[in-house]
Design an enzyme around this catalytic site. Structure first.
Site, PDB file in Angstrom:
ATOM      1  N   GLU A  47       0.828  -1.211   0.000  1.00  0.00           N
ATOM      2  CA  GLU A  47       0.000   0.000   0.000  1.00  0.00           C
ATOM      3  C   GLU A  47       0.860   1.258   0.000  1.00  0.00           C
ATOM      4  OE1 GLU A  47      -3.858  -1.960   2.218  1.00  0.00           O
ATOM      5  OE2 GLU A  47      -2.683  -0.489   3.319  1.00  0.00           O
ATOM      6  N   GLU A  58      -1.488  -9.749  -6.586  1.00  0.00           N
ATOM      7  CA  GLU A  58      -1.535 -10.473  -7.855  1.00  0.00           C
ATOM      8  C   GLU A  58      -0.566  -9.865  -8.862  1.00  0.00           C
ATOM      9  OE1 GLU A  58      -5.728 -10.740  -6.071  1.00  0.00           O
ATOM     10  OE2 GLU A  58      -4.072  -9.300  -6.108  1.00  0.00           O
ATOM     11  N   CYS A  92      -6.621  -6.420 -11.349  1.00  0.00           N
ATOM     12  CA  CYS A  92      -5.804  -7.640 -11.306  1.00  0.00           C
ATOM     13  C   CYS A  92      -6.355  -8.694 -12.260  1.00  0.00           C
ATOM     14  CB  CYS A  92      -5.713  -8.182  -9.887  1.00  0.00           C
ATOM     15  SG  CYS A  92      -4.634  -7.158  -8.850  1.00  0.00           S
TER      16      CYS A  92
END
Length: 141
Positions: A47, A58, A92
């Site tokens: 993050e 991912e 993703c």
């Protein structure tokens, strides 16, 4: 590759989730991708205070595999220490569609040993893939 060792993927993804940098969401995610070569690559979410700078597990796992020279993949597993099983997010899914076939198995699991399976085609039907670019007619070219 006929049989997928989901237990090995789960163990790898769980170890990756332990490395997640998730100070804002408190939602650690780990992913393991199985390349056609048989190698397993992992990633975790990272993050950022500027939320748009966050990179999902991912995409980090697929990126690590790409750096290692992989281009084709067999399976992907998402691990979260949550009660609710969590599939890949939309962006993703699009990145997964770049490298996985529509029938590729995608799984989600958690710390309760629960697991859910989909194919990529179920998660992202009618995906925009490189085929559309290769087969397109260029207007004004």
């Amino acid at each position: 590759m006929s049989e997928i060792n989901w237990a090995a993927l789960q163990q790898a993804a769980q170890q990756a989730a332990a490395q997640a940098y998730a100070p804002y969401s408190k939602f650690p995610v780990g992913v393991a991708v199985l390349a056609d070569s048989g190698h397993i690559y992992t990633g975790c979410n990272v993050e950022n205070a500027s939320y748009g700078g966050t990179v999902c597990a991912e995409r980090n796992a697929i990126g690590a595999a790409i750096v290692a020279g992989e281009r084709k993949f067999t399976a992907l597993l998402v691990y979260t220490p949550q009660e609710m099983l969590t599939p890949p997010c939309g962006i993703c899914r699009q990145v997964i569609a770049e490298f996985f076939t529509p029938d590729a198995p995608i799984a989600s699991c958690n710390h309760l040993q629960q697991q859910q399976h989909w194919t990529l085609g179920e998660l992202l039907p009618a995906a925009f893939t490189p085929t559309y670019l290769a087969n397109s007619t260029k207007v004004g070219a």
